[in-house]
Design a protein around this motif. Structure first.
Motif, PDB file in Angstrom:
ATOM      1  N   SER A   1      11.614  10.274   8.488  1.00  0.00           N
ATOM      2  CA  SER A   1      11.605   9.435   9.682  1.00  0.00           C
ATOM      3  C   SER A   1      10.364   8.565   9.644  1.00  0.00           C
ATOM      4  CB  SER A   1      11.624  10.272  10.965  1.00  0.00           C
ATOM      5  OG  SER A   1      10.430  11.027  11.095  1.00  0.00           O
ATOM      6  N   ILE A   2      10.472   7.371  10.238  1.00  0.00           N
ATOM      7  CA  ILE A   2       9.363   6.414  10.257  1.00  0.00           C
ATOM      8  C   ILE A   2       9.166   5.956  11.687  1.00  0.00           C
ATOM      9  CG2 ILE A   2       8.451   4.272   9.268  1.00  0.00           C
ATOM     10  CD1 ILE A   2      10.772   4.492   7.178  1.00  0.00           C
ATOM     11  N   ALA A   3       7.937   5.973  12.147  1.00  0.00           N
ATOM     12  CA  ALA A   3       7.630   5.523  13.514  1.00  0.00           C
ATOM     13  C   ALA A   3       6.524   4.483  13.466  1.00  0.00           C
ATOM     14  CB  ALA A   3       7.224   6.692  14.393  1.00  0.00           C
ATOM     15  N   MET A   4       6.698   3.408  14.244  1.00  0.00           N
ATOM     16  CA  MET A   4       5.691   2.355  14.343  1.00  0.00           C
ATOM     17  C   MET A   4       5.398   2.117  15.813  1.00  0.00           C
ATOM     18  SD  MET A   4       5.860  -1.572  12.923  1.00  0.00           S
ATOM     19  CE  MET A   4       4.481  -2.717  13.147  1.00  0.00           C
ATOM     20  N   ASN A   5       4.139   2.260  16.184  1.00  0.00           N
ATOM     21  CA  ASN A   5       3.719   2.095  17.573  1.00  0.00           C
ATOM     22  C   ASN A   5       2.652   1.019  17.673  1.00  0.00           C
ATOM     23  OD1 ASN A   5       5.377   4.260  18.254  1.00  0.00           O
ATOM     24  ND2 ASN A   5       3.724   5.753  18.071  1.00  0.00           N
ATOM     25  N   SER A   6       2.751   0.222  18.708  1.00  0.00           N
ATOM     26  CA  SER A   6       1.738  -0.807  18.937  1.00  0.00           C
ATOM     27  C   SER A   6       1.642  -1.118  20.419  1.00  0.00           C
ATOM     28  CB  SER A   6       2.092  -2.088  18.173  1.00  0.00           C
ATOM     29  OG  SER A   6       1.155  -3.119  18.455  1.00  0.00           O
ATOM     30  N   ASN A   7       0.416  -1.298  20.879  1.00  0.00           N
ATOM     31  CA  ASN A   7       0.170  -1.761  22.247  1.00  0.00           C
ATOM     32  C   ASN A   7      -0.018  -3.276  22.303  1.00  0.00           C
ATOM     33  OD1 ASN A   7       0.228   0.857  23.391  1.00  0.00           O
ATOM     34  ND2 ASN A   7      -1.914   1.200  22.750  1.00  0.00           N
TER      35      ASN A   7
ATOM     36  N   ALA B   1       0.850  -1.185   0.000  1.00  0.00           N
ATOM     37  CA  ALA B   1       0.000   0.000   0.000  1.00  0.00           C
ATOM     38  C   ALA B   1       0.889   1.240   0.000  1.00  0.00           C
ATOM     39  CB  ALA B   1      -0.916   0.012   1.220  1.00  0.00           C
ATOM     40  N   PRO B   2       0.513   2.276  -0.736  1.00  0.00           N
ATOM     41  CA  PRO B   2       1.323   3.496  -0.738  1.00  0.00           C
ATOM     42  C   PRO B   2       1.124   4.294   0.545  1.00  0.00           C
ATOM     43  CG  PRO B   2      -0.614   3.799  -2.104  1.00  0.00           C
ATOM     44  CD  PRO B   2      -0.634   2.367  -1.664  1.00  0.00           C
ATOM     45  N   ILE B   3       2.168   5.007   0.961  1.00  0.00           N
ATOM     46  CA  ILE B   3       2.095   5.930   2.082  1.00  0.00           C
ATOM     47  C   ILE B   3       2.846   7.188   1.668  1.00  0.00           C
ATOM     48  CG2 ILE B   3       4.150   4.945   3.196  1.00  0.00           C
ATOM     49  CD1 ILE B   3       2.862   5.619   5.911  1.00  0.00           C
ATOM     50  N   THR B   4       2.348   8.326   2.031  1.00  0.00           N
ATOM     51  CA  THR B   4       2.968   9.587   1.655  1.00  0.00           C
ATOM     52  C   THR B   4       3.534  10.277   2.886  1.00  0.00           C
ATOM     53  OG1 THR B   4       0.849  10.742   1.836  1.00  0.00           O
ATOM     54  CG2 THR B   4       1.461   9.892  -0.333  1.00  0.00           C
ATOM     55  N   VAL B   5       4.491  11.164   2.664  1.00  0.00           N
ATOM     56  CA  VAL B   5       5.100  11.909   3.764  1.00  0.00           C
ATOM     57  C   VAL B   5       4.025  12.718   4.486  1.00  0.00           C
ATOM     58  CG1 VAL B   5       6.722  13.745   4.348  1.00  0.00           C
ATOM     59  CG2 VAL B   5       7.361  12.005   2.676  1.00  0.00           C
TER      60      VAL B   5
ATOM     61  N   LEU C   1       4.890   8.216   8.532  1.00  0.00           N
ATOM     62  CA  LEU C   1       6.030   8.639   7.723  1.00  0.00           C
ATOM     63  C   LEU C   1       6.099  10.157   7.749  1.00  0.00           C
ATOM     64  CD1 LEU C   1       8.316   8.149   5.645  1.00  0.00           C
ATOM     65  CD2 LEU C   1       6.561   8.169   3.852  1.00  0.00           C
ATOM     66  N   ASN C   2       7.191  10.682   8.282  1.00  0.00           N
ATOM     67  CA  ASN C   2       7.385  12.127   8.343  1.00  0.00           C
ATOM     68  C   ASN C   2       8.613  12.523   7.537  1.00  0.00           C
ATOM     69  OD1 ASN C   2       5.213  13.050   9.956  1.00  0.00           O
ATOM     70  ND2 ASN C   2       6.213  12.212  11.781  1.00  0.00           N
TER      71      ASN C   2
ATOM     72  N   SER D   1      15.558   9.912  17.603  1.00  0.00           N
ATOM     73  CA  SER D   1      15.225  11.243  17.096  1.00  0.00           C
ATOM     74  C   SER D   1      15.958  11.484  15.789  1.00  0.00           C
ATOM     75  CB  SER D   1      15.610  12.322  18.110  1.00  0.00           C
ATOM     76  OG  SER D   1      17.014  12.325  18.332  1.00  0.00           O
ATOM     77  N   GLY D   2      15.671  12.634  15.177  1.00  0.00           N
ATOM     78  CA  GLY D   2      16.353  13.009  13.948  1.00  0.00           C
ATOM     79  C   GLY D   2      15.727  12.393  12.720  1.00  0.00           C
ATOM     80  N   ASN D   3      16.422  12.550  11.592  1.00  0.00           N
ATOM     81  CA  ASN D   3      15.931  12.066  10.311  1.00  0.00           C
ATOM     82  C   ASN D   3      16.939  11.134   9.659  1.00  0.00           C
ATOM     83  OD1 ASN D   3      13.420  13.491  10.155  1.00  0.00           O
ATOM     84  ND2 ASN D   3      14.587  15.374   9.760  1.00  0.00           N
TER      85      ASN D   3
END
Length: 653
Positions: free
Chosen positions: A384-390, A344-348, A454-455, A424-426
């Motif tokens: 930067s990419i972040a993945m969060n899950s509980n 699946a596509p994801i955009t900034v 995705l930032n 942190s950072g890019n």
């Protein structure tokens, strides 16, 4: 071995065999320090193969004060003042034993051992001696390590009785104060290894290993995968096969071609405890397995299911044994799933809500579930990419446009959440193209909801359509065609102005479109984004007839009509337009139904222009025509028209 989650990435590191550079076959594989499947961070997932033990290296080395230490061989002729008779020639001792290739011997220099005959400066060191049989041209590596003294090695050739400056020898070739001799043996016979110390009179334990590093010249056996099926090959490990130098286990190599996104499974079965490796086209190790197929059989991915391949190119399967020197017959099976792993596509600036589930694609290394996302990036772009899950311990991979891993993370976002780069950072993208994100779990079998963000700095990527394959199809529609180009953010596709369903099948660089029904002719394909950006390709696809007037023609009943010729001309002109040509210059361009007499030239023109257009578009030549010598006055037969219809149907698919 059951994987356990460790608190830090450093703690997740495990000793593992570096297969690539140790391959005696030396077929230019490079498993590299960064492994996609079993990287340093995620190595705890991968089954460790037993390795030959070697002692740890000390951090610092104590040297004798004021003692000059040459950087390499201890040259007796120059530094020690002359030659010395071999200790074995003096009858001081018989060899301590034989050492075989792939073996590591743990020994000790101690008081009471034989000593080297004193050199002119009085040096007389304890030694142990080992023998092995070697062959002229064989490449060997002998390594001596010690935590307690400065190791030194001599290698006496068959018949050599004097230690001299010409004797093969080494002091610090293995780094620090450890020794290594790497040499191509000059003759066939029995060689003697003298394991001793640089300094006289020292004692202590050591390890001595002997490896055969002769390049192997075997050629991998190709396997041709079958979509939706399994191909099984039979082989045998023999003592003439290539072998790994770290444990002297034999292996056979197989290759297969695949494209990024395809899903496969590899399994091995035998009467011995077998071992499998899967190597990517770029030489990195994707996966290794020992008993993942149950019992002593190996399987990639472990347990069940199929795994996503990250790159397009030639993959290598290495069929191996878990233990050294094992021989015997085996089978290797390669399964290719009929369906590629979806993405699946994801955009900034976008956040995706997803769920890892039992039906998801899998990672080759451990069979853990993955969701795949793609985005277009440019060289130098910061993201930067972040993945969060509980629900589970999140894990991230970032793949380059070529499919190699450029970044990965486990707990870089705190607790059990993942982030690229960590904390942190890019991350700076190294090249232009379509990048792939794997949203993954740290351990296999974990499922549950997550968010993926995705930032970074958005970069405009122009939509485009490069190729369409196949370039022709049925007017009734319902066929799948692949479009390549750049499709980041595409939300709709039209074929000839008619909306068509589609899926992303290789990041944002390929989509698979299902053709809608349409009238015969060449049509334009257009892709669009939700923000109004569009890209079109004119004369991109030819719709062809597969049902005709008077179908089927009946011999002795049906008369050749203008309509029969006009229908075939429409199909040929559609193909010519897609091939970049203009409509054909037909004789009697305005055939009149019911009035124009059908002539031999009408049939001959159709044959010529149809075959030319089809071959320009990459279609194979059709069968020979049954009446190739049509001429003026020839009777037009039912078969002359029916053959042309069948050729059009074959191109339409």
């Amino acid at each position: 071995m059951k994987a356990v989650k460790l608190g830090t990435r450093a703690a997740r590191r495990r000793g593992s065999r570096v297969v690539a550079l140790a391959l005696a076959c030396a077929a230019a594989l490079s498993f590299g320090a960064t492994r996609f499947a079993a990287s340093a961070q995620k190595a705890a997932r991968v089954t460790s193969k037993p390795t030959v033990a070697s002692p740890g290296k000390r951090a610092t080395v104590a040297t004798v004060p004021g003692k000059f230490k040459p950087g390499g061989a201890k040259a007796f002729a120059a530094a020690k003042g002359g030659d010395r008779v071999s200790p074995l020639a003096l009858g001081c001792a018989t060899p301590d034993g034989a050492i075989t290739f792939g073996q590591t011997v743990n020994g000790a220099l101690q008081s009471g051992d034989c000593t080297l005959p004193p050199s002119p400066d009085g040096n007389s060191s304890f030694f142990d001696a080992y023998t092995f049989s070697g062959t002229a041209g064989q490449q060997v590596s002998i390594t001596m390590t010690s935590l307690q003294f400065d190791a030194y090695l001599y290698l006496l050739q068959p018949g050599e009785t004097t230690i001299s400056g010409g004797t093969i020898q080494d002091d610090d070739g293995a780094g620090g104060t450890d020794s290594r001799i790497s040499v191509t043996l000059p003759s066939t016979g029995t060689y003697t290894i003298i394991a001793t110390s640089f300094v006289s009179g020292v004692t202590g334990s050591y390890s001595l290993s002997l490896k055969d590093v002769t390049p192997c010249t075997s050629t991998p056996t190709p396997i041709t995968p079958v979509s939706g099926g399994t191909v099984t090959v039979t082989g045998a490990l023999t003592n003439t096969d290539c072998h790994f130098t770290d444990d002297n286990s034999f292996h056979d190599d197989y290759t297969f071609n695949a494209t990024a996104g395809q899903q496969i499974a590899v399994s091995m079965s035998s009467t011995f405890d077998n071992f499998l490796f899967l190597i990517a086209p770029d030489g990195t190790e994707l996966a290794r397995d020992d008993n993942g197929g149950g019992g002593s059989d190996a399987r990639i991915p472990r347990g069940s299911g199929v795994a996503r391949l990250p790159q397009t190119g030639t993959y290598r399967i290495i069929a191996n044994s878990a233990a050294p020197n094992v021989t015997g017959s085996y089978t290797v099976s390669l399964t290719l799933d009929a369906n590629p792993c979806p993405s699946a596509p994801i955009t900034v600036g976008e956040t995706k809500n997803g769920t890892l589930g039992l039906g998801d694609c899998r990672l080759p290394a451990d069979g853990s579930f993955i969701d795949v996302y793609t985005f277009g990036g440019t060289s130098g772009q910061a993201i930067s990419i972040a993945m969060n899950s509980n629900a589970f311990d999140a894990y991230l991979f970032l793949l380059s446009p070529s499919g190699s891993v450029v970044a990965e993370d486990d707990n870089g976002s705190g607790t059990t959440n993942a982030r690229i780069p960590a904390f942190s950072g890019n991350f700076t993208l190294p090249t232009n193209g379509t990048y792939t994100i794997y949203a993954n779990s740290s351990l296999p079998g974990e499922t549950g909801a997550y968010t993926l963000t995705l930032n970074g700095t958005p970069v405009a990527v122009a939509l485009r359509i490069d190729t369409v394959a196949p370039p022709a199809g049925r007017a009734s529609g319902g066929q799948q065609i692949k479009l390549t180009g750049e499709f980041a953010g595409v939300t709709s596709v039209t074929v000839g102005g008619v909306a068509a369903s589609f899926t992303f099948t290789n990041g944002t660089s390929e989509i698979t479109v299902t053709t809608p029904p349409h009238a015969v002719g060449a049509v334009t394909i257009t892709v669009s984004t939700s923000t109004g950006e569009t890209a079109s390709k004119t004369n991109a696809f030819a719709y062809l007839p597969t049902v005709f007037t008077d179908d089927p023609l009946v011999a002795g009943v049906t008369t050749a009509k203008a309509q029969h010729i006009l229908e075939l001309r429409a199909a040929v002109d559609a193909l010519r337009l897609v091939a970049g040509l203009s409509p054909a210059p037909w004789t009697d361009a305005t055939l009149t139904p019911g009035a124009t007499v059908i002539k031999a030239v009408h049939i001959l023109e159709l044959r010529t222009y149809l075959d030319d257009a089809a071959q320009r578009l990459g279609y194979p030549a059709g069968p020979a025509y049954s009446n190739p010598t049509l001429g003026v006055g020839s009777v037009i037969r039912r078969l002359d028209i029916e053959e042309l219809r069948q050729r059009v149907r074959a191109v339409a698919g």
